[in-house]
Every structure is written in structure tokens, then in C-alpha cells.
Scaffold this motif. Structure first.
Motif, short mmCIF file in Angstrom:
data_model
loop_
_atom_site.label_atom_id
_atom_site.label_comp_id
_atom_site.label_asym_id
_atom_site.label_seq_id
_atom_site.Cartn_x
_atom_site.Cartn_y
_atom_site.Cartn_z
N GLU A 24 1.85 24.01 47.94
CA GLU A 24 0.51 23.74 47.42
C GLU A 24 0.48 22.60 46.42
O GLU A 24 -0.60 22.19 45.97
CB GLU A 24 -0.05 25.01 46.76
CG GLU A 24 -0.31 26.14 47.73
CD GLU A 24 -0.91 27.38 47.07
OE1 GLU A 24 -1.50 28.21 47.78
OE2 GLU A 24 -0.79 27.49 45.82
N ASN A 26 0.88 19.23 46.31
CA ASN A 26 0.16 17.97 46.46
C ASN A 26 -1.30 18.15 46.89
O ASN A 26 -2.01 17.17 47.13
CB ASN A 26 0.89 17.04 47.45
CG ASN A 26 1.00 17.63 48.84
OD1 ASN A 26 0.30 18.60 49.18
ND2 ASN A 26 1.87 17.06 49.67
N GLY A 27 -1.75 19.38 47.00
CA GLY A 27 -3.15 19.64 47.30
C GLY A 27 -3.52 19.63 48.77
O GLY A 27 -4.67 19.88 49.13
N GLU A 28 -2.56 19.33 49.65
CA GLU A 28 -2.86 19.28 51.08
C GLU A 28 -3.04 20.68 51.67
O GLU A 28 -3.74 20.85 52.66
CB GLU A 28 -1.75 18.52 51.82
CG GLU A 28 -1.68 17.04 51.45
CD GLU A 28 -0.55 16.33 52.17
OE1 GLU A 28 0.09 16.97 53.05
OE2 GLU A 28 -0.28 15.16 51.86
N LEU A 29 -2.36 21.67 51.08
CA LEU A 29 -2.46 23.05 51.55
C LEU A 29 -2.98 23.94 50.43
O LEU A 29 -2.62 23.76 49.27
CB LEU A 29 -1.09 23.56 52.02
CG LEU A 29 -0.45 22.87 53.22
CD1 LEU A 29 0.96 23.41 53.44
CD2 LEU A 29 -1.28 23.06 54.48
N LYS A 30 -3.82 24.90 50.79
CA LYS A 30 -4.34 25.85 49.81
C LYS A 30 -4.25 27.27 50.38
O LYS A 30 -4.28 27.46 51.60
CB LYS A 30 -5.79 25.51 49.46
CG LYS A 30 -5.96 24.17 48.77
CD LYS A 30 -7.42 23.88 48.44
CE LYS A 30 -7.57 22.53 47.75
NZ LYS A 30 -9.00 22.22 47.43
N THR A 62 -1.86 30.01 56.01
CA THR A 62 -2.97 29.69 55.12
C THR A 62 -4.20 30.41 55.65
O THR A 62 -4.14 31.12 56.66
CB THR A 62 -3.23 28.17 55.09
OG1 THR A 62 -3.67 27.74 56.39
CG2 THR A 62 -1.98 27.39 54.72
N CYS A 70 7.94 24.79 58.52
CA CYS A 70 8.39 23.51 57.97
C CYS A 70 9.78 23.68 57.39
O CYS A 70 10.25 24.81 57.19
CB CYS A 70 7.42 22.98 56.91
SG CYS A 70 7.39 23.94 55.39
N LYS A 126 9.54 11.54 52.03
CA LYS A 126 8.33 11.90 51.29
C LYS A 126 8.67 12.96 50.24
O LYS A 126 9.35 13.94 50.53
CB LYS A 126 7.27 12.43 52.25
CG LYS A 126 5.96 12.84 51.58
CD LYS A 126 4.98 13.40 52.61
CE LYS A 126 3.68 13.86 51.95
NZ LYS A 126 2.74 14.42 52.96
N LEU A 128 7.63 16.07 48.03
CA LEU A 128 6.65 17.16 48.16
C LEU A 128 6.37 17.84 46.84
O LEU A 128 5.28 18.38 46.64
CB LEU A 128 7.16 18.20 49.17
CG LEU A 128 7.49 17.70 50.58
CD1 LEU A 128 8.07 18.83 51.41
CD2 LEU A 128 6.25 17.12 51.24
N TYR A 129 7.36 17.81 45.94
CA TYR A 129 7.23 18.58 44.70
C TYR A 129 8.26 18.07 43.71
O TYR A 129 9.36 17.66 44.09
CB TYR A 129 7.48 20.06 44.99
CG TYR A 129 7.55 20.95 43.77
CD1 TYR A 129 6.43 21.61 43.29
CD2 TYR A 129 8.77 21.17 43.11
CE1 TYR A 129 6.50 22.44 42.17
CE2 TYR A 129 8.85 22.01 42.00
CZ TYR A 129 7.71 22.64 41.54
OH TYR A 129 7.79 23.46 40.45
N GLU A 141 10.59 16.23 52.06
CA GLU A 141 10.56 16.54 53.48
C GLU A 141 11.98 16.48 54.02
O GLU A 141 12.83 15.76 53.50
CB GLU A 141 9.67 15.54 54.22
CG GLU A 141 10.19 14.11 54.20
CD GLU A 141 9.30 13.14 54.95
OE1 GLU A 141 8.42 13.58 55.71
OE2 GLU A 141 9.48 11.91 54.76
#
Length: 408
Positions: A24, A26-30, A62, A70, A126, A128-129, A141
Motif C-alpha cells: 500500500e 505508493n498508493g497504487e493499492l488500497k 483487495t 507478486c 522499481k 516499492l517501499y 520489484e
């Protein structure tokens, strides 16, 4: 637990709560819930000196999707007493702070610059966190899922070498342009030379003993006998911290194992990405170049240096760089000024990359390098001596060995 065990046993904090936070971030998944996960070492024992690394395969859901999968790479600061922890903590270099800065503030911008110049291949993984509290950790990633892999051999063929030098030029050009635009906090200190001296063996003494066995190299052996490992280390450190004719934020640890590669259908390397930005250092571009050139026969280096420089300037021109372009003469001046690093990396990178470690346990190899007799045998292997025979006469003829002997 010893520091080799720490690399094989996942820490307790890699759990569902942490993985939810990662996904969660980077805001792409909630609304993420972790269904299941499996964690295993991402690299072999002692493969990564300043951190511990794990690969976690995650199944998550989600509100919109169920059973998504992933794989991520988790890189954390070591905590068990030993060589790894000492290396990271017993100096004033902030390895994880530097890497977090690079991935969060620099490398994404570098990829934008390269894309605008027409260089669209992936530069880095990339991010991710990342977090510095309660622990220093980065999550990326999983490049393996994208078809990338660690190198299968340490000594590149001609085409692979071109990819190495081209990729380095891309990173250097992008970060050079970025700093010229006023990007802040770029003047960082790194590399092994700004850290405490921690060589497990005396490479110069071992090299000198090996050279004594080569007919016609008596003068070189005598010169080497007047150079100590510490003297060479301090000479390199001194040069590293003197500003160059032009400067940039170097990778600081640019060798074959700090890249991952993707092959084409014929099995040949076609793409490379850079990894491990913990040791970045503000200074001459020559440092990274001589580091990676340690696995290139001396006779082949000049063409690769020219390829690097042409790529470097091409990117600057195509990306709209508004400053004064470095000349090739200026570049050659920097390479000449750093020539004693050729001897240093001959005793570190070249010897490491010419070893056949495919059937050896890395942890056992580390222990063997503290055994003087084993070290001497390693320095006498034919594959390594081929590099020695080509490079050392050049360093003798151009006065590099005398310069090191006379240095304070």
C-alpha cells in the motif's frame, strides 16, 4: 545465530502486517489483505556484503481483486554482530540512507532523462517501499520475474562488455545532467576507500609473490615489493577525495555482480540493469570505469572507454544539457589521474572475478581468503596471471608504480 545464518533465516518482522504496508506504500493499492506469503534468501551466503536480502512471494487480495500474486525483494540492514554489521556501522558512511536517497530522489529522474534522450531500456529496479524507522529497509520489484538474472560468468565477452560500459555511461550522463539542474544532496561520500580498511588479505604481497614466478618480470616484482597494501589504499583514498576535472555521483561499487541481465532468444545478453546504490560517491567518473575495467583485458579497454564517452555525450546532447560538455581529452586526463586504481582493483576485483566459485560455498570461500597459503595459490592461477602480464608492464612503463612508491 552468526552473520551467515542471518542471510538464510527470514526475520520475524517480515510478516503480513509489514507486507500489507509495502503493497500500500505508493498508493497504487488500497485495502490490501495478505492471503499467504513465502520468504526465502534472495542471494547466496556472503553475496551481498552490506545487507541481508530476501525474496518474498505474496498472494494478496483487495476490495476489487482476489488472489493476486507478486514477488518482492526485501533488503535490510544486518543486525547480527560480525563483519557485515561492522562494515555498515563502524564508520560515518550512511549506506542505507544513500540508497534510499538514490531510489527515492535520483534514479527515477535519471530514467526520465534517459527516456527523453531516446534511451528507453530499464536502468534500475522499481522501488516499492523504503523506511529508516523502526529499521532500515528497502523493497524492490523482483527483477527475476521480469526475466533478469545474475551473471552466469564474471568475465564478459566483447558484446557484454559493450553493454556494461554503455549502461554506465547512461547512468553517469543522467546523474551529471541532474546535478547540473540544481538537484540537491548529490555530493555524497562512499566507496570502499571512505570506509575503514577491512581487506581480509594482503593482495599486494600475494601479487608480488605471484609476479616473482613470471620470467622477465623481475623489475616489476621489485617495484611491487616496495608497495604495501595500506600505502596503495591510502593513495587511492587521497585521489578519490580530490575533485576531478569534472565530477558526478558515481555508483561507487560498479562491478559485474552489481548488474542483472536479460538474454535474448539466442541466450546472449541484450539488457542490463544496475543494482546496489549504497556506496555512491561524488567525484571523478574514472572511479566506476576503472572498477568495471578490472575484468577487461587491458588491450581492449580503450575502445570501451571511447564507447562510454561517446554514449555519455550523446545522451547529454539529446537530453538538452545546457552546460559545457566535457571533452575526450579531459576524460583521458581523469583516467590517467586514476591509473593507480588499476593496481588496486587488480588485487581485488580481477582476482575475485577470475575465481571459479561455481562449485564452492561462498561462506567457505570467505574463510579461505584469511589463509595466506590459499591466497597465494589463488594469485598464481593462469586465468588471473593473464591479466597481470598485460597490465603490469603498462603501469611500469608509465611510471605508475614509481608514483605509488614515492607517495606519502
Amino acid at each position: 545465530m552468526n552473520f551467515f545464518d542471518e542471510e538464510s533465516v527470514p526475520p520475524e518482522w517480515i510478516n503480513s502486517d509489514f507486507l500489507k504496508e509495502v503493497l500500500e506504500f505508493n498508493g497504487e493499492l488500497k485495502g490490501v489483505s495478505i492471503d499467504e506469503y513465502e520468504t526465502a534468501p534472495a542471494v547466496g551466503p556472503s553475496d551481498h556484503f552490506a545487507s541481508i536480502m530476501f525474496r518474498t512471494k505474496i498472494t494478496y487480495s483487495t476490495d476489487e481483486k482476489k488472489g493476486e500474486k507478486c514477488s518482492v525483494i526485501i533488503k535490510a540492514m544486518p543486525t547480527v554482530p560480525g563483519m557485515k554489521l561492522d562494515f555498515v556501522t563502524k564508520n560515518d558512511l550512511d549506506y542505507f540512507g544513500t540508497e534510499i536517497f538514490m531510489y527515492s530522489k535520483v534514479l527515477g529522474r535519471c530514467e526520465e532523462i534517459l527516456k527523453n534522450a531516446g534511451y528507453t531500456d530499464k536502468l534500475v529496479a522499481k522501488i516499492l517501499y523504503y523506511s529508516e524507522e523502526p529499521r532500515k529497509v528497502l523493497v524492490f520489484e523482483d527483477l527475476k520475474e521480469l526475466g533478469y538474472a545474475m551473471p552466469t560468468r564474471m568475465l564478459p565477452n566483447d558484446e557484454e562488455a559493450k553493454i556494461f560500459f554503455s549502461k554506465l555511461a547512461q547512468y553517469h550522463a543522467a546523474v551529471f545532467k541532474l546535478e547540473s539542474e540544481g538537484h540537491e544532496n548529490m555530493k555524497r561520500r562512499g566507496t570502499m576507500f571512505n570506509a575503514p580498511y577491512m581487506m581480509p588479505f594482503d593482495g599486494i604481497s600475494a601479487l608480488c609473490e605471484a609476479v616473482r614466478t613470471i620470467p622477465g618480470y623481475e623489475t616489476i616484482a621489485e617495484k611491487l615489493s616496495q608497495i604495501s597494501q595500506m600505502k596503495l589504499f591510502e593513495k587511492c583514498k587521497q585521489t578519490l577525495n580530490i575533485p576531478g576535472s569534472y565530477n558526478l555521483l558515481s555508483h561507487g561499487d560498479f562491478h559485474v555482480r552489481n548488474m542483472m541481465f536479460k538474454n535474448n532468444k539466442e541466450g546472449a545478453v541484450e539488457q542490463a540493469v544496475l543494482v546496489d546504490f549504497q556506496m555512491c560517491n561524488w567525484g571523478s567518473p574514472a572511479y566506476d570505469l576503472i572498477d568495471i575495467a578490472a575484468v577487461i583485458p587491458y588491450s581492449k579497454r580503450e575502445k570501451l572507454y571511447k564507447l562510454y564517452f561517446d554514449t555519455f555525450t550523446d545522451i547529454l546532447v539529446k537530453s538538452g544539457f545546457e552546460g559545457t560538455l566535457p571533452t575526450y581529452e579531459l576524460f583521458q586526463k581523469e583516467m590517467k589521474r586514476y591509473q593507480h586504481f588499476d593496481l588496486q582493483f587488480l588485487c581485488i576485483s580481477t582476482i575475485a572475478m577470475t575465481l571459479d566459485t561455481a562449485k564452492a560455498d561462498p561462506a567457505e570461500m570467505m574463510k579461505l581468503m584469511f589463509n595466506k597459503e590459499i591466497v597465494l595459490q589463488v594469485f598464481k592461477q593462469p586465468k588471473y596471471l593473464a591479466f597481470v602480464k598485460e597490465l603490469l608492464p603498462v603501469l611500469l612503463e608509465e611510471g605508475v608504480l614509481d608514483e605509488i612508491i614515492q607517495s606519502n
